[in-house]
Design a protein around this motif. Structure first.
Motif, PDB file in Angstrom:
ATOM      1  N   UNK A 106      -2.104  -5.385  10.142  1.00  0.00           N
ATOM      2  CA  UNK A 106      -3.327  -6.395  10.128  1.00  0.00           C
ATOM      3  C   UNK A 106      -3.345  -6.556   8.446  1.00  0.00           C
ATOM      4  N   UNK A 107      -3.525  -5.557   7.626  1.00  0.00           N
ATOM      5  CA  UNK A 107      -3.713  -5.699   6.468  1.00  0.00           C
ATOM      6  C   UNK A 107      -2.524  -6.741   5.647  1.00  0.00           C
ATOM      7  N   UNK A 108      -1.151  -6.331   6.193  1.00  0.00           N
ATOM      8  CA  UNK A 108      -0.293  -7.229   5.661  1.00  0.00           C
ATOM      9  C   UNK A 108      -0.338  -8.574   6.204  1.00  0.00           C
ATOM     10  N   UNK A 109      -0.906  -9.039   7.290  1.00  0.00           N
ATOM     11  CA  UNK A 109      -1.238 -10.253   7.686  1.00  0.00           C
ATOM     12  C   UNK A 109      -2.125 -11.111   6.915  1.00  0.00           C
ATOM     13  N   UNK A 110      -3.406 -10.487   6.452  1.00  0.00           N
ATOM     14  CA  UNK A 110      -4.350 -11.018   5.696  1.00  0.00           C
ATOM     15  C   UNK A 110      -3.542 -11.333   4.331  1.00  0.00           C
ATOM     16  N   UNK A 111      -2.664 -10.267   3.880  1.00  0.00           N
ATOM     17  CA  UNK A 111      -2.180 -10.403   2.494  1.00  0.00           C
ATOM     18  C   UNK A 111      -1.184 -11.628   2.558  1.00  0.00           C
ATOM     19  N   UNK A 112      -0.490 -11.801   3.639  1.00  0.00           N
ATOM     20  CA  UNK A 112       0.729 -12.868   3.688  1.00  0.00           C
ATOM     21  C   UNK A 112      -0.210 -14.156   3.623  1.00  0.00           C
ATOM     22  N   UNK A 113      -1.206 -14.454   4.108  1.00  0.00           N
ATOM     23  CA  UNK A 113      -1.844 -15.766   4.105  1.00  0.00           C
ATOM     24  C   UNK A 113      -2.142 -16.034   2.568  1.00  0.00           C
ATOM     25  N   UNK A 114      -2.737 -14.887   2.051  1.00  0.00           N
ATOM     26  CA  UNK A 114      -3.176 -15.182   0.642  1.00  0.00           C
ATOM     27  C   UNK A 114      -1.892 -15.215  -0.324  1.00  0.00           C
ATOM     28  N   UNK A 115      -0.809 -14.520  -0.060  1.00  0.00           N
ATOM     29  CA  UNK A 115       0.367 -14.745  -0.970  1.00  0.00           C
ATOM     30  C   UNK A 115       1.202 -16.099  -0.746  1.00  0.00           C
ATOM     31  N   UNK A 174      -4.283  -2.979   2.017  1.00  0.00           N
ATOM     32  CA  UNK A 174      -3.223  -2.371   2.191  1.00  0.00           C
ATOM     33  C   UNK A 174      -3.232  -1.133   1.744  1.00  0.00           C
ATOM     34  N   UNK A 175      -4.139  -0.880   0.544  1.00  0.00           N
ATOM     35  CA  UNK A 175      -4.128   0.613   0.201  1.00  0.00           C
ATOM     36  C   UNK A 175      -5.236   1.551   1.017  1.00  0.00           C
ATOM     37  N   UNK A 180      -5.210   0.964   4.197  1.00  0.00           N
ATOM     38  CA  UNK A 180      -4.743   1.064   5.408  1.00  0.00           C
ATOM     39  C   UNK A 180      -3.384   1.935   5.584  1.00  0.00           C
ATOM     40  N   UNK A 181      -2.906   2.246   4.212  1.00  0.00           N
ATOM     41  CA  UNK A 181      -1.855   3.278   4.146  1.00  0.00           C
ATOM     42  C   UNK A 181      -2.148   4.517   3.479  1.00  0.00           C
ATOM     43  N   UNK A 182      -3.726   5.004   3.440  1.00  0.00           N
ATOM     44  CA  UNK A 182      -4.158   5.945   3.100  1.00  0.00           C
ATOM     45  C   UNK A 182      -3.702   7.306   3.702  1.00  0.00           C
ATOM     46  N   UNK A 183      -3.339   7.415   4.847  1.00  0.00           N
ATOM     47  CA  UNK A 183      -2.728   8.326   5.794  1.00  0.00           C
ATOM     48  C   UNK A 183      -1.159   8.493   5.628  1.00  0.00           C
ATOM     49  N   UNK A 184      -0.571   7.334   5.097  1.00  0.00           N
ATOM     50  CA  UNK A 184       1.100   7.330   5.178  1.00  0.00           C
ATOM     51  C   UNK A 184       1.701   8.117   4.688  1.00  0.00           C
ATOM     52  N   UNK A 185       3.005   8.822   5.192  1.00  0.00           N
ATOM     53  CA  UNK A 185       3.905   9.537   4.577  1.00  0.00           C
ATOM     54  C   UNK A 185       4.273   9.301   3.063  1.00  0.00           C
ATOM     55  N   UNK A 186       4.104   8.233   2.873  1.00  0.00           N
ATOM     56  CA  UNK A 186       4.751   7.798   1.428  1.00  0.00           C
ATOM     57  C   UNK A 186       3.358   7.319   0.670  1.00  0.00           C
ATOM     58  N   UNK A 187       2.251   7.637   1.115  1.00  0.00           N
ATOM     59  CA  UNK A 187       1.117   6.943   0.361  1.00  0.00           C
ATOM     60  C   UNK A 187       1.158   7.215  -1.138  1.00  0.00           C
ATOM     61  N   UNK A 215       0.922   4.115  -6.088  1.00  0.00           N
ATOM     62  CA  UNK A 215       1.442   3.989  -7.359  1.00  0.00           C
ATOM     63  C   UNK A 215       2.256   2.678  -7.623  1.00  0.00           C
ATOM     64  N   UNK A 216       2.828   2.235  -6.744  1.00  0.00           N
ATOM     65  CA  UNK A 216       3.763   0.869  -6.868  1.00  0.00           C
ATOM     66  C   UNK A 216       2.776  -0.439  -6.759  1.00  0.00           C
ATOM     67  N   UNK A 217       1.651  -0.317  -5.848  1.00  0.00           N
ATOM     68  CA  UNK A 217       0.761  -1.453  -5.819  1.00  0.00           C
ATOM     69  C   UNK A 217      -0.239  -1.285  -7.156  1.00  0.00           C
ATOM     70  N   UNK A 218      -0.794  -0.209  -7.695  1.00  0.00           N
ATOM     71  CA  UNK A 218      -1.292  -0.199  -9.027  1.00  0.00           C
ATOM     72  C   UNK A 218      -0.789  -0.522 -10.072  1.00  0.00           C
ATOM     73  N   UNK A 219       0.336   0.083 -10.329  1.00  0.00           N
ATOM     74  CA  UNK A 219       1.591  -0.111 -11.288  1.00  0.00           C
ATOM     75  C   UNK A 219       1.875  -1.568 -11.527  1.00  0.00           C
ATOM     76  N   UNK A 220       2.386  -2.273 -10.523  1.00  0.00           N
ATOM     77  CA  UNK A 220       2.782  -3.575 -10.409  1.00  0.00           C
ATOM     78  C   UNK A 220       1.526  -4.550 -10.533  1.00  0.00           C
TER      79      UNK A 220
END
Length: 509
Positions: free
Chosen positions: A332-341, A404-405, A407-414, A419-424
């Protein structure tokens, strides 16, 4: 079957009719060909909005072409995800077509308008098809049209980049056919709903081959989406072609992402045995590398078109950071961002086009120049789109990244994702601020030659301004758009509903 049911084929039939009519009319009266092309874009937008309204009732609708039932015939499937992608494509196409006509970019060759509509035929068909072989066919339609559009306006650099683009996509098509051959040999079908049933029923002796087929299929989608290390074709291609064409191409990488969202949970979901979630081990690391490569390119770019091309890669990587977690919340977060991007990427290319047209011999090179006509308007538009691209408040990029941040708060690679999103984001801010300062705010030295450029119409800023306004509206309507994305993700993760809609209720049991 009611007239409402037949509306599902309108996004495919409309460009099929508009393309040859525009070509025939163009030979005698150019204005008539342009009018037909504009009418085709308007009709596609109206049809897409109507289908989006139809999809609000939560039903998944199957439209069998010629009345042949699935899985034996060709079937189109309309759900929330497909309807949303149709609307997004139609909005971008309408803005790009308007810009091409206002700037005269469509006059650089006879076949811009028919190629444009055949491109839309491929895009709309890819979003609606319920069959993997027909997905391949529509991919080829949009790719063949994109070959012509990519070379529109001619030029040695464009031809060189075009050859590489064609070769890469021919290789991708060959891999696609190999994957389809394996799937058909193992299951006897390429209908996606039927595949969902048959893959789940495969015996243990076929698990290794079905996993190979799934990985090949996902490799093709990753190539279309320009995922690292399969991204090298995109910067050269998008930077070499006309910006108005590259703006339309902003949605092409999203077709690869759409195909992943459509196929993986349905065919390679929890019931697929050893092939379940085949992209999981590699897609997330690839998404991280794609995001880093994209925004590093934004920082290092030497021209606005090159910067916009790398921004497309970076936004696709950010989108895949969410998609690769394969949960309803991250989709769901990705679909919202897809429209924006998609809208932001298209707007950046159109601003680059309006800017280079005013800078004469300096083009879109990132360097100080003497003041040019319309500099203030271009600077303000660039600032707004730059804020959207990097994901700063108050525009929709910030909302999308925040989703996205969360939705991925509990992800294994959180930690890696955050760091990737904030750094980029920081890298993107520096890169775009540097470019804007050099082009729009820093004064050239006194020895710089004056800009030699004919007068340009302020109307050239209309299309990027409209896309920027839509991004503002997307931000204001973030609550409603989030609900739409969540409802679409819920349908994606309910494969039994898709199977029942296409094959009948008995097939889903």
């Amino acid at each position: 079957m009611t007239a409402l049911d037949h509306l599902a084929i309108a996004p495919i039939v409309t460009p099929v009719i508009a393309a040859p009519l525009a070509l025939l009319a163009m030979r005698r009266r150019r204005w008539a060909g342009v009018a037909i092309s504009l009418a085709g874009c308007a009709a596609m937008l109206i049809a897409a909005l109507a289908l989006f309204a139809v999809a609000q009732d939560e039903m998944i609708r199957a439209y069998p072409i010629g009345g042949w039932p699935a899985p034996f015939g060709i079937v189109l499937v309309l759900d929330r995800l497909a309807a949303g992608m149709l609307v997004l494509a139609a909005i971008l196409a309408s803005a790009v077509m308007g810009h091409a006509i206002v700037t005269g970019a469509d006059r650089r060759g006879w076949h811009f308008h028919p190629l444009f509509h055949f491109q839309m035929l491929g895009l709309n068909g890819a979003f609606l098809t319920g069959d993997l072989f027909n997905l391949f066919v529509f991919f080829e339609v949009l790719l063949i049209a994109s070959y012509g559009l990519m070379l529109h306006g001619q030029g040695a650099l464009r031809m060189k980049a075009g050859v590489a683009y064609v070769v890469v996509n021919i290789v991708g098509s060959a891999i696609f056919l190999v994957a389809l051959g394996l799937l058909y040999a193992l299951t006897g079908t390429l209908n996606m709903a039927d595949l969902a049933r048959r893959v789940a029923a495969l015996g243990g002796e076929d698990q290794a081959l079905i996993r190979v087929a799934g990985l090949l299929l996902l490799t093709v989608f990753a190539l279309k989406a320009a995922v690292v290390p399969l991204h090298l074709w995109l910067p050269r291609t998008y930077a070499a072609t006309m910006p108005v064409v590259a703006a339309l191409f902003a949605i092409m990488t999203k077709v690869g992402v759409y195909a992943m969202i459509r196929v993986v949970p349905l065919v390679f979901g929890n019931g697929a045995g050893a092939a379940a979630w085949v992209p999981a081990p590699w897609l997330l690391p690839a998404a991280i590398l794609t995001t880093l490569a994209g925004f590093a390119g934004v920082l290092a770019a030497r021209a606005l078109r090159e910067q916009a091309a790398f921004a497309i890669i970076g936004s696709t990587g950010t989108l895949l950071l969410a998609i690769s977690c394969w949960t309803p919340a991250t989709i769901a977060a990705g679909l919202y961002y897809l429209g924006h991007a998609t809208l932001a990427g298209g707007a950046l290319f159109l601003i680059a086009d309006a800017t280079l047209r005013r800078r004469g011999q300096y083009g879109d090179t990132i360097m100080p120049t003497p003041r040019f006509a319309g500099q203030d308007s271009a600077a303000l538009l660039y600032l707004g789109v730059a804020i959207a691209i990097v994901g700063l408040p108050p525009l929709s990029g910030f909302v999308g990244k925040l989703m996205i941040l969360h939705a991925t708060a509990d992800a294994a690679w959180q930690a890696a994702i955050w760091w990737t999103i904030l750094g980029t984001t920081l890298i993107g801010v520096v890169g775009l601020a540097r470019s804007g300062s050099l082009i729009f705010w820093k004064r050239a030295d006194t020895e710089a030659s004056a800009i030699a450029c004919p007068a340009r119409s302020p109307a050239e800023f209309a299309a990027p301004a409209v896309l920027l306004a839509l991004l503002g509206g997307y931000t204001v309507a973030a609550g409603w758009a989030t609900e739409q994305a969540q409802a679409a993700a819920a349908q994606v993760f309910a494969p039994s509903r898709y199977v029942a809609a296409v094959l009948g209720p008995e097939a889903a049991r």
